[in-house]
Write an enzyme that holds these catalytic residues in place. Structure first.
Site, PDB file in Angstrom:
ATOM      1  N   GLU A  71       0.889  -1.177   0.000  1.00 55.57           N
ATOM      2  CA  GLU A  71       0.000   0.000   0.000  1.00 55.57           C
ATOM      3  C   GLU A  71       0.917   1.214   0.000  1.00 55.57           C
ATOM      4  O   GLU A  71       1.396   1.634   1.050  1.00 55.57           O
ATOM      5  CB  GLU A  71      -0.885   0.000   1.247  1.00 55.57           C
ATOM      6  CG  GLU A  71      -1.850  -1.158   1.340  1.00 55.57           C
ATOM      7  CD  GLU A  71      -3.063  -1.022   0.416  1.00 55.57           C
ATOM      8  OE1 GLU A  71      -3.238   0.057  -0.200  1.00 55.57           O
ATOM      9  OE2 GLU A  71      -3.817  -1.998   0.315  1.00 55.57           O
TER      10      GLU A  71
ATOM     11  N   CYS B 185      -2.610   9.219   2.315  1.00 54.57           N
ATOM     12  CA  CYS B 185      -2.217   8.626   1.027  1.00 54.57           C
ATOM     13  C   CYS B 185      -3.251   8.973  -0.032  1.00 54.57           C
ATOM     14  O   CYS B 185      -2.943   9.043  -1.224  1.00 54.57           O
ATOM     15  CB  CYS B 185      -2.061   7.125   1.155  1.00 54.57           C
ATOM     16  SG  CYS B 185      -3.469   6.345   1.933  1.00 54.57           S
TER      17      CYS B 185
HETATM   18  P1  NAD Z   1       8.023   5.442   4.810  1.00 55.78           P
HETATM   19  O1  NAD Z   1       8.164   4.712   3.518  1.00 55.78           O
HETATM   20  O2  NAD Z   1       9.067   6.416   5.177  1.00 55.78           O
HETATM   21  O3  NAD Z   1       7.928   4.388   6.032  1.00 55.78           O
HETATM   22  C1  NAD Z   1       6.890   3.443   6.104  1.00 55.78           C
HETATM   23  C2  NAD Z   1       7.328   2.272   6.973  1.00 55.78           C
HETATM   24  O4  NAD Z   1       8.294   1.503   6.258  1.00 55.78           O
HETATM   25  C3  NAD Z   1       7.981   2.662   8.299  1.00 55.78           C
HETATM   26  O5  NAD Z   1       7.554   1.768   9.297  1.00 55.78           O
HETATM   27  C4  NAD Z   1       9.464   2.481   8.009  1.00 55.78           C
HETATM   28  O6  NAD Z   1      10.246   2.229   9.146  1.00 55.78           O
HETATM   29  C5  NAD Z   1       9.426   1.268   7.094  1.00 55.78           C
HETATM   30  N1  NAD Z   1      10.583   1.089   6.201  1.00 55.78           N
HETATM   31  C6  NAD Z   1      11.223   2.042   5.496  1.00 55.78           C
HETATM   32  N2  NAD Z   1      12.196   1.483   4.743  1.00 55.78           N
HETATM   33  C7  NAD Z   1      12.146   0.151   4.976  1.00 55.78           C
HETATM   34  C8  NAD Z   1      12.895  -0.969   4.496  1.00 55.78           C
HETATM   35  N3  NAD Z   1      13.889  -0.823   3.623  1.00 55.78           N
HETATM   36  N4  NAD Z   1      12.573  -2.202   4.945  1.00 55.78           N
HETATM   37  C9  NAD Z   1      11.554  -2.371   5.818  1.00 55.78           C
HETATM   38  N5  NAD Z   1      10.837  -1.356   6.323  1.00 55.78           N
HETATM   39  C10 NAD Z   1      11.118  -0.107   5.899  1.00 55.78           C
HETATM   40  O7  NAD Z   1       6.579   6.162   4.769  1.00 55.78           O
HETATM   41  P2  NAD Z   1       5.968   7.256   5.750  1.00 55.78           P
HETATM   42  O8  NAD Z   1       6.653   8.557   5.567  1.00 55.78           O
HETATM   43  O9  NAD Z   1       5.849   6.681   7.116  1.00 55.78           O
HETATM   44  O10 NAD Z   1       4.470   7.359   5.172  1.00 55.78           O
HETATM   45  C11 NAD Z   1       4.088   8.174   4.101  1.00 55.78           C
HETATM   46  C12 NAD Z   1       3.973   7.364   2.824  1.00 55.78           C
HETATM   47  O11 NAD Z   1       3.113   6.242   3.009  1.00 55.78           O
HETATM   48  C13 NAD Z   1       3.330   8.183   1.705  1.00 55.78           C
HETATM   49  O12 NAD Z   1       3.991   7.882   0.498  1.00 55.78           O
HETATM   50  C14 NAD Z   1       1.895   7.674   1.679  1.00 55.78           C
HETATM   51  O13 NAD Z   1       1.235   7.859   0.454  1.00 55.78           O
HETATM   52  C15 NAD Z   1       2.099   6.229   2.004  1.00 55.78           C
HETATM   53  N6  NAD Z   1       0.885   5.606   2.534  1.00 55.78           N
HETATM   54  C16 NAD Z   1       0.180   4.773   1.725  1.00 55.78           C
HETATM   55  C17 NAD Z   1      -0.999   4.215   2.166  1.00 55.78           C
HETATM   56  C18 NAD Z   1      -1.823   3.329   1.278  1.00 55.78           C
HETATM   57  O14 NAD Z   1      -2.717   2.675   1.793  1.00 55.78           O
HETATM   58  N7  NAD Z   1      -1.569   3.270  -0.013  1.00 55.78           N
HETATM   59  C19 NAD Z   1      -1.448   4.472   3.473  1.00 55.78           C
HETATM   60  C20 NAD Z   1      -0.688   5.320   4.284  1.00 55.78           C
HETATM   61  C21 NAD Z   1       0.483   5.890   3.792  1.00 55.78           C
END
Ligand code: NAD
Length: 515
Positions: A267, A301
């Site tokens: 997602e 998102c």
């Molecule tokens: P992010 O990608 O910085 O982090 C998300 C999660 O992934 C965190 O828990 C982080 O620690 C983890 N993570 C990061 N790199 C990783 C790796 N290499 N391996 C494993 N885990 C890893 O995102 P954010 O800033 O927390 O959230 C914002 C983003 O999330 C926006 O792009 C938004 O659109 C998206 N989002 C999407 C949805 C959806 O349902 N499509 C819902 C909410 C947020």
């Protein structure tokens, strides 16, 4: 800008401790090893330390969840598993205000949105409880006499759930409640920005497990940064990895899970647009757009990022939206205040990204029509409050095609409906979309196969604010996953096709003869 003073960090820290206590965490364990810091975007300051996991302790959590899956949970009858989410839903009702408090403190959501997020958790508990009696397989007519053909659905094993900061509890609950009734156990790695909401949820779920006699390790929480998430990505015992976050995160995670033949559910980022036709109810357009674009300070998102407006009505739409943004300006600030509609950005990096996008948009010929400025800088130098921005763009440039996770609404124009749909789909992401029109044929064209290419396609309503009953997710760079309602549960189970011979003969399919 809201004139009310922002709360002191110490007051917020105390409120967070009280909410956690009420959720069952009498005392937070003193960090002994690696420690992270809980932080609030309301003042931008640290609250108190929390203990982080290591990749090794995350591995042990997966081991415990795997053991629980194999020894009890997968064979616990699904309706009995449903009792766990039923009890969890009751506790969420009781502690709705406590969890909402933590969401406001850690993410900066205004009170009604924070309460709404917890309501979404309660809703998915109800959905999952019903689902626990509806994990239907089909029976199909067999072509062979004396044979029965059917399918059965079984749990997968350990589901790893990695979540983003902006929906710190709802997205976890969509995954977890459905995964649990499907017979899986769960290991959760929340965003490093929201450890407290995660501790609160985990504590309530643990209590629900105790109350209904479910094993404690049906759910494990591991806190930390990306490297703790990576431990789940690499672990072969994690049968399904459900990861929510940026597209960049998904691009790293997906090939690594695929390389070990694991399943993943992604997602990721969106770049959501609404098409505004000349027949649209413009009052609806303005109200729908302002909530979708500026709500949650543009950090959903599904936030509306592009408004694609017919050139005959663009001036009126812009006038309405800019006017509404003028009123919003008075209502930016402390998310605890009733009158506040726009809370802070989560961290400095969000503000830096917003500034960079606005500068680049201007360099590409864009004109900032409203907002963009930082506010409350004197009162809270470590926090990042901004005026939501509206930018008129001459075309869909590289900046517009990127997701900037901040409140920027780009306005583009079109002449023909085909052009509107082409512009709409010409971005890498494919999460949520909307058309505002009174023309039924136009609405149908937007919903058709050649219309919007998103996972969520709305008519006369904005792009954000989905209900849990539908399947949630998007296409292209959004990752293709579906969660929450409808038949999204199937992603958390494996299907077995069964042929049963009750006839005593051994006819082969397709008329094949052998021996
Ligand atoms: P992010 O990608 O910085 O982090 C998300 C999660 O992934 C965190 O828990 C982080 O620690 C983890 N993570 C990061 N790199 C990783 C790796 N290499 N391996 C494993 N885990 C890893 O995102 P954010 O800033 O927390 O959230 C914002 C983003 O999330 C926006 O792009 C938004 O659109 C998206 N989002 C999407 C949805 C959806 O349902 N499509 C819902 C909410 C947020």
């Amino acid at each position: 800008m809201s004139t009310a003073a922002l709360p002191e960090t110490e007051v917020l820290a105390q409120r967070a401790r009280t909410a956690l206590e009420r959720c069952g965490l009498a005392r937070l364990p003193e960090p002994v090893g690696a420690a992270g810091m809980a932080r609030t975007p309301i003042t931008g300051q640290y609250l108190f330390p929390v203990e982080y996991d290591t990749p090794q302790s995350a591995g042990r959590a997966v081991g415990a969840a795997q053991e629980t899956f194999a020894s009890t949970w997968r064979e616990t009858p699904a309706p009995e598993r449903g009792q766990l989410v039923r009890r969890f839903g009751e506790l969420l009702r009781e502690h709705k205000a406590d969890l909402a408090e933590l969401v406001t403190i850690e993410v900066g959501k205004i009170r009604s949105e924070a309460l709404g997020e917890v309501q979404e958790m309660i809703d998915i508990c109800e959905f999952a409880l019903g689902l626990s009696r509806q994990l239907y397989g089909r029976t199909m007519p067999s072509e062979r006499p004396g044979h029965r053909l059917m399918e059965t659905w079984h749990p997968l094993g350990v589901v790893g759930v990695i979540t983003a900061f902006n929906f710190p509890v709802a997205v976890w609950s969509w995954n977890t409640c459905v995964a649990l009734v499907c017979g899986n156990t769960v290991v959760w790695k929340p965003s490093e920005l929201t450890p407290l909401t995660a501790l609160g949820c985990h504590s309530l779920l643990r209590r629900a497990a105790e109350d209904v006699g479910a094993p404690a390790d049906v759910h494990r929480l591991v806190l930390g940064e990306a490297q703790v998430g990576e431990a789940l990505v690499e672990d072969e015992r994690v049968a399904l990895l459900s990861a929510t976050g940026s597209t960049a995160m998904g691009r790293t995670v997906a090939p690594r899970v695929a390389a070990r033949m694991g399943r993943y559910l992604l997602e990721l980022g969106g770049n959501n647009a609404a098409v505004v036709a000349p027949s649209a109810d413009l009052d609806l357009v303005v109200r729908g757009s302002v909530f979708a674009a500026a709500g949650t300070a543009g950090q959903r998102c599904t936030s509306l990022r592009r408004l694609i407006v017919h050139e005959d009505v663009v001036d009126r739409v812009v006038e309405g939206v800019v006017g509404a943004y003028g009123q919003l300006r008075e209502r930016i600030g402390d998310p605890y205040q009733e009158e506040t509609l726009v809370g802070p950005l989560v961290a400095e990096r969000a503000h830096t990204a917003m500034r960079a996008a606005l500068e680049q948009a201007e360099a590409e010929g864009g004109q900032v029509l409203a907002g963009g400025a930082r506010c409350l800088e004197k009162e809270a130098p470590d926090a990042y409050y901004v005026e939501p921005a509206v930018v008129r763009m001459p075309e869909q440039t590289d900046t517009v095609r990127r997701e900037t996770f901040a409140p920027i609404l780009y306005v583009l124009t079109y002449r023909t409906f085909e052009e509107a749909v082409r512009l709409h789909n010409d971005v890498p992401q494919g999460l949520s979309s909307a058309v505002f029109t009174q023309d039924q044929a136009e609405a149908e064209r937007f919903l058709a196969a050649s219309g919007s290419d998103c996972g969520i396609v709305n008519v006369n309503i904005g792009t954000s604010g989905a209900e849990i009953g539908g399947a949630f997710g998007g296409e292209k760079d959004t990752g293709g996953g579906r969660e929450s309602g409808s038949d999204a549960w199937k992603a958390y189970m494996r299907r077995a096709t069964n042929t049963v011979n009750y006839g005593g003969e051994l006819p082969l399919a397709q008329g094949v003869r052998f021996l």
